[in-house]
Design an enzyme around this catalytic site. Structure first.
Site, PDB file in Angstrom:
ATOM      1  N   ILE A  70      19.137  60.436  28.640  1.00  0.00           N
ATOM      2  CA  ILE A  70      19.347  59.642  29.727  1.00  0.00           C
ATOM      3  C   ILE A  70      18.179  58.583  29.897  1.00  0.00           C
ATOM      4  O   ILE A  70      17.016  58.891  29.802  1.00  0.00           O
ATOM      5  CB  ILE A  70      19.100  60.899  31.000  1.00  0.00           C
ATOM      6  CG1 ILE A  70      20.105  61.998  30.604  1.00  0.00           C
ATOM      7  CG2 ILE A  70      19.363  60.189  32.499  1.00  0.00           C
ATOM      8  CD1 ILE A  70      19.625  63.135  31.458  1.00  0.00           C
ATOM      9  N   CYS A  71      18.833  57.327  30.771  1.00  0.00           N
ATOM     10  CA  CYS A  71      17.985  56.369  31.060  1.00  0.00           C
ATOM     11  C   CYS A  71      18.513  55.864  32.268  1.00  0.00           C
ATOM     12  O   CYS A  71      19.514  56.375  32.855  1.00  0.00           O
ATOM     13  CB  CYS A  71      17.498  55.363  30.074  1.00  0.00           C
ATOM     14  SG  CYS A  71      18.905  54.565  29.388  1.00  0.00           S
ATOM     15  N   ARG A  72      18.176  54.430  32.538  1.00  0.00           N
ATOM     16  CA  ARG A  72      18.863  53.963  33.925  1.00  0.00           C
ATOM     17  C   ARG A  72      20.407  53.648  33.477  1.00  0.00           C
ATOM     18  O   ARG A  72      21.314  53.836  34.441  1.00  0.00           O
ATOM     19  CB  ARG A  72      17.908  52.709  34.122  1.00  0.00           C
ATOM     20  CG  ARG A  72      18.333  51.947  35.348  1.00  0.00           C
ATOM     21  CD  ARG A  72      17.871  50.612  35.894  1.00  0.00           C
ATOM     22  NE  ARG A  72      18.418  50.344  36.949  1.00  0.00           N
ATOM     23  CZ  ARG A  72      19.458  49.322  36.679  1.00  0.00           C
ATOM     24  NH1 ARG A  72      19.797  48.719  35.426  1.00  0.00           N
ATOM     25  NH2 ARG A  72      19.852  48.753  38.001  1.00  0.00           N
TER      26      ARG A  72
END
Length: 193
Positions: A70-72
Site C-alpha cells: 500500500i502507498c498513496r
C-alpha cells in the site's frame, strides 16, 4: 483482482472482502511514517520503501503468505513489489489506487494528525520555484532557467516513476514521523505467524 495493466493489483473492494472474511493478507504500507501516522488501513504494518529495500531479505523470511502493498496511489507500492519480487517473495499484490482509492471507497481507516501528503508538498515546492524564478527572470536574465530545470526534473519523475524531490522531502522531520524500527516490524510479523 483487477484486469488493469498491473495484473497484481488488488481492488479496495477485494481487500475489504478478504478482511471481512477473516482471511486478510499481510498489509505492508510503504509510505513514510508521517504519512502512515496520518491515515492507514487497520492492521497494516508501516515499512517505508527505503527501509523495505534495505531489509527485503530479512522481511522475505517472515512473509510467507499473501502480501498487499500500500502507498498513496500505487506507485511506491509497485516499486516495493519489484524489490520484494527480486528476493523471490511470491504472492505479492498492490492495492489498486492506494490509500486514495481505499478512502474513496469508504473503507475503515485509522487516523492521526493531519499532514500534507508528499505529492502536495512536491507541487508546492516545484510550483513556488517556477513562479519565483519566472518573476525574478523578468529582472535577472537567466533565472528563468531554474524553472526549466524543475520542469525537466518533473518530466523525468513522471517518465521514471520516481521523484527525487519527493525522496528529499520525505527525509524532513515533518515527514518522518516516528522512526520505523525494522526489528519491531519483524517481531510483529513473526508474532502473527
Amino acid at each position: 483482482m483487477t484486469t488493469t495493466a498491473n495484473a497484481t493489483a488488488f481492488t479496495p473492494a477485494a481487500l475489504q472482502h478478504l478482511i471481512g472474511n477473516g482471511t486478510a493478507p499481510r498489509l505492508l504500507d510503504v509510505r513514510t511514517p508521517g504519512e502512515f501516522q496520518t491515515s492507514h488501513i487497520p492492521g497494516a504494518y508501516n515499512v517505508p520503501l527505503d527501509t523495505l529495500r534495505e531489509h527485503r531479505g530479512e522481511l522475505r523470511r517472515h512473509l510467507d503468505e499473501d502480501v498487499v502493498l500500500i502507498c498513496r496511489s500505487g506507485a511506491r507500492a509497485s516499486q516495493a513489489e519489484q524489490a520484494l519480487a527480486e528476493v523471490g517473495l511470491p504472492n505479492l499484490r498492490v492495492l489498486d489506487g492506494g490509500m486514495m482509492a481505499w478512502e474513496a471507497s469508504g473503507a475503515p481507516v485509522n487516523r492521526g494528525p493531519e499532514r500534507w501528503e508528499l505529492e502536495r508538498q512536491v507541487r508546492l515546492i516545484a510550483g513556488s520555484v517556477v513562479l519565483v524564478s519566472g518573476v525574478v527572470g523578468f529582472f535577472v536574465p537567466g533565472v528563468h532557467l531554474i524553472g526549466t530545470a524543475i520542469g525537466a526534473g518533473l518530466t523525468f519523475a513522471a517518465v521514471s516513476n520516481t521523484c527525487a524531490m519527493g525522496m528529499m522531502l520525505s527525509k524532513l522531520p515533518y515527514n518522518r514521523g516516528p522512526r520505523t524500527d525494522i526489528r519491531t516490524v519483524v517481531a510483529s510479523l513473526r508474532d502473527r505467524s
